[in-house]
Design an enzyme around this catalytic site. Structure first.
Site, PDB file in Angstrom:
ATOM      1  N   SER A 408     -22.404  -7.925 -46.976  1.00 22.78           N
ATOM      2  CA  SER A 408     -23.745  -7.888 -46.377  1.00 22.78           C
ATOM      3  C   SER A 408     -24.804  -8.240 -47.408  1.00 22.78           C
ATOM      4  CB  SER A 408     -24.015  -6.477 -45.830  1.00 22.78           C
ATOM      5  OG  SER A 408     -23.911  -5.560 -46.893  1.00 22.78           O
ATOM      6  N   HIS A 429     -20.839 -12.184 -41.537  1.00 18.22           N
ATOM      7  CA  HIS A 429     -21.395 -10.830 -41.659  1.00 18.22           C
ATOM      8  C   HIS A 429     -21.435 -10.173 -40.295  1.00 18.22           C
ATOM      9  CE1 HIS A 429     -25.151  -8.157 -42.435  1.00 18.22           C
ATOM     10  NE2 HIS A 429     -24.029  -7.479 -42.647  1.00 18.22           N
ATOM     11  N   GLU A 441     -23.774 -12.917 -38.346  1.00 19.63           N
ATOM     12  CA  GLU A 441     -24.523 -13.784 -39.272  1.00 19.63           C
ATOM     13  C   GLU A 441     -23.493 -14.601 -40.043  1.00 19.63           C
ATOM     14  OE1 GLU A 441     -26.872 -11.150 -41.762  1.00 19.63           O
ATOM     15  OE2 GLU A 441     -28.730 -12.102 -41.141  1.00 19.63           O
ATOM     16  N   ASN A 479     -30.969  -8.154 -43.212  1.00 16.77           N
ATOM     17  CA  ASN A 479     -31.121  -7.104 -44.225  1.00 16.77           C
ATOM     18  C   ASN A 479     -32.253  -7.416 -45.191  1.00 16.77           C
ATOM     19  OD1 ASN A 479     -29.186  -5.483 -43.166  1.00 16.77           O
ATOM     20  ND2 ASN A 479     -27.551  -6.130 -44.552  1.00 16.77           N
TER      21      ASN A 479
END
Ligand code: T1G
Length: 688
Positions: A408, A429, A441, A479
């Site tokens: 991540s 991800h 992702e 993120n």
């Protein structure tokens, strides 16, 4: 013509032919009216069948709804009026998916025949609409209000067998067209009265008003803040309580109200953005993805187990690899528990679970991966361990296999450098829980090939995921934006807000959970560990609150206290948490003050948008819509507000600039408005 006319003996067949989904465009509607009139006027024609080349219509043409052409006569209601005034029987032959206006067209016929694998439904609420062509009325009159409420307020589609049980269709046949023609013929020959769904009353008599009231309460909770599900409930209630003409009129009124709502524009944006996100420049449709017939997942922990379930659920055999039999036994146990929970909730059939489990193998040996097409690493975020794993995968996986990492935050290129095939290394991800969350992702490394990208983008859809391509940077798209959101929540606490106030504001906006409750759910020790790895600019600081929480064992739900005190999963305000926060304010010399809800909302969401603008500027995301899809499907941004970038554009991008200019002096240069944001504000929107 978008609707072809042909005779099959004494039956006229109107075949809708409007690729890709046979949407009921103006041309199709005109063809239907002409075809019905032609068949009605032809003495040799006894009955009419409405079918389609390929799948039955997927609804009104949503582009026409947006540009107003859906209102160009004949509108769908005119087509239906023509159908209901025809003396000859009309039977729908349903293949594929009959959705929205397509299913409404079928419900207007005197009878319906479907193929065994056909599905049908009224998904308009997913676009912020309700059925606008009698769907709430005819569905309710055929199947009753309970079935109508369940299907129409959720937008679910039904398999043919269920539709038959409910009385929505009359027969299931391997050759629906032939069966429909035969049924039209027999209806004509019987000479009896032709039944219209809109005239049926047996299923709407004596409906318990408590049923509708109970549903209205349930919908207000389940679809908090959303207009369309409630209006669908209102229309279904009208079907049971008002005169027919008045009820149809009310449905149309509610439909037009929904059509004009910002939620419909937001949800249509999401519909298109999700499809745009699949398109990658340089990865054309001519580039066939590699077939993925067998997979491996390295690491049988929470993420690895969830990813393995995704493959098994999609029918792809998958081998779970871990360091020991004990680890694998633990991992498989957790998988069984998750499946058992789904069976208990009625989400999955037991047989399906047994079948899926039969597709999950285990091993401790890399040699066992000699025939996989993709291997996905899902171990904890230790760069050295990941490089070691990729070196082994490079040695043992077949030369064509794609080597993917579920990291991540770590650098894809560093991981790729541990292999001899960087062009086949990519980030995939997944979001936790991986077998539930739909966002994937896909992260491209500097050397990731178009073929590899095409394969993982296609694989996402095979696994039932929503793919978005991200560039390789710290935090990728979601993120990276999240860190500003979490950090600002703590700055607001320092200045006077409380956890309850912040979470209330964000949950009232439409998120399922506010940032502090999220922190307590993920674990404040986890949040603090991730933060420790993040680099700060010299003019920036983290609030000490999260570190203080972690150091004092206030880890969140798992320790019973964090930003809140927990009784089970119930959160309660915690005076000790507030005391910790107030102590930080004192240490920092900050005079606590009352902070308005509007300021909280702006200071949490505007930085998301500003970081999104930088992500666009750097090419980490291809389009603003891609960022919206990430934030809706991975971070709970309410879809009926379109995602952070769409929402900001509706708010006025100048407001975002204003907030960031206010925050930058105390937060650091990285909080200054992004150049891309200023450009978009000047142009009045994100051009891509
Ligand atoms: N109108 C126009 N274009 C549509 C469309 C539609 N209804 N549905 C899909 N497309 C386009 C889509 O944008 C994409 O375009 C291509 O078709 C392939 O779609 C009066 C008012 C049918 C299950 O909500 O659920 O009827 O990207 O990639 O994965 O009461 O499309 O290729 O340029 O999704 O195989 C109600 C929406 C409308 C159904 C097929 N109907 N569509 O999925 O292909 S409102 C819906 C879907 C209405 C009435 C009301 C799916 C699908 P492009 P795709 P797919």
């Amino acid at each position: 013509m978008a609707t072809n006319y042909r005779l099959e003996a004494d039956v006229a067949v109107l075949e809708i032919d409007n690729p890709p989904v046979n949407a009921l465009s103006l041309l199709v509607r005109e063809g239907l009216v002409q075809g019905i009139r032609r068949a009605a006027a032809d003495g040799a024609v006894k009955g009419i069948v409405i079918g389609a080349r390929g799948s039955f219509p997927a609804g009104a043409d949503i582009n026409e709804i947006a540009n107003g052409l859906a209102f160009a006569p004949p509108i769908l209601l005119d087509v239906q009026a023509e159908m209901e005034s025809t003396a000859k029987p009309i039977v729908a032959a349903i293949c594929g998916t009959a959705l929205g206006g397509g299913f409404e067209l079928a419900l207007t016929c005197h009878a319906r025949v479907a193929s065994p694998d056909a599905r049908m439904g009224l998904p308009e609420v997913k676009l912020g609409l309700i059925p606008g062509a009698g769907g709430t009325q005819r569905f309710t009159r055929l199947a009753g209000p309970e079935a109508a409420l369940e299907a129409i307020t959720s937008g679910m589609n039904l398999p043919a067998a269920r539709a038959l049980d409910l009385g929505l269709i009359d027969a299931i046949a391997a050759d629906p067209l032939a069966e429909a023609a035969a049924l039209a013929r027999s209806l004509a020959n019987s000479g009896g009265p032709l039944r219209l769904a809109s005239e049926r009353t047996d299923r709407i008599m004596g409906v318990d008003p408590g049923l509708i009231a109970a549903w209205r309460q349930k919908l207000a909770k389940r679809y908090r803040g959303q207009l369309a599900p409630l209006r669908a409930c209102d229309a279904i209630e009208a079907a049971c309580t008002r005169e027919r003409a008045e009820a149809f009129k009310l449905e149309r009124q509610y439909y037009l109200e929904c059509r004009e709502s910002p939620q419909r524009r937001a949800l249509m944006h999401v519909f298109h953005a999700e499809r745009e996100a699949r398109k990658i420049p340089g990865v054309g449709a001519d580039l066939a993805p590699q077939p993925i017939r067998r997979a491996a997942v390295i690491g049988s922990g929470t993420m690895g187990g969830g990813i393995a379930m995704c493959f098994a659920d999609a029918g792809i055999p998958v081998t779970l690899l871990d360091v020991s039999r004990e680890a694998l036994a633990h991992g498989l146990g957790a998988i069984r528990e998750r499946y058992a929970a789904s069976v208990a909730r009625g989400r999955l059939a037991k047989e399906k679970v047994e079948w899926a489990l039969s597709l999950i193998g285990t091993t401790t040996e890399y040699e066992a991966l000699a025939n996989v097409d993709i291997a996905i690493e899902a171990v904890f975020e230790d760069p050295a361990l990941k490089r070691e794993i990729f070196t082994k995968l490079d040695r043992h996986a077949p030369a064509h296999a794609i080597l993917a990492t579920n990291t991540s935050s770590l650098d894809i290129d560093t991981i790729a450098a541990a292999t001899s095939r960087p062009q086949q290394v990519v980030g995939t991800h997944f979001f936790s829980p991986a077998h539930v969350m739909r966002l994937l992702e896909n992260v491209r490394g500097a050397q990731t090939s178009p073929q590899t990208l095409a394969t993982v983008m296609a694989l996402a859809r095979t696994l039932g995921k929503i793919p978005v391509l991200a560039g390789n940077c710290d935090g990728f798209i979601g993120n990276r934006m999240l860190q500003y959101y979490g950090a600002e929540a703590e700055r607001l606490l320092e200045e006077g807000a409380t956890p309850e106030q912040i979470d209330r504001v964000i949950e009232a906006f439409g998120f399922a959970m506010g940032p502090l409750a999220m922190r307590d759910l993920a674990g404040n020790d986890v949040g603090w560990a991730i933060r420790r790895n993040r680099r700060l600019a010299p003019d920036e600081r983290w609030s000490p609150i999260l570190q203080r929480m972690a150091e004092q064992g206030r880890l969140g739900q798992k320790s019973g206290r964090g930003f809140y005190r927990y009784e089970g999963r119930e959160r309660r305000a915690d005076p000790e948490a507030l005391a910790l926060i107030e102590a930080v304010s004192r240490e920092l010399g900050i005079e606590r003050r009352q902070i308005a809800d509007e300021e909280i909302l702006a200071r949490l969401l505007h930085p998301l948008v500003n970081e999104g603008a930088k992500i666009l500027e750097e090419g980490i995301a291809l389009r603003a819509g891609d960022i919206d899809i990430v934030y809706i499907n991975g971070y709970g941004f309410p879809a009926y507000k379109g995602g952070p970038m769409f929402w900001a554009q509706q708010e006025g991008l100048g407001k975002i600039i204003e907030t960031m200019e206010k925050l930058a002096p105390s937060h650091g240069r990285r909080w200054l408005p992004a150049q891309r944001l200023r450009q978009a504000a000047e142009k009045g929107g994100w051009t891509s």
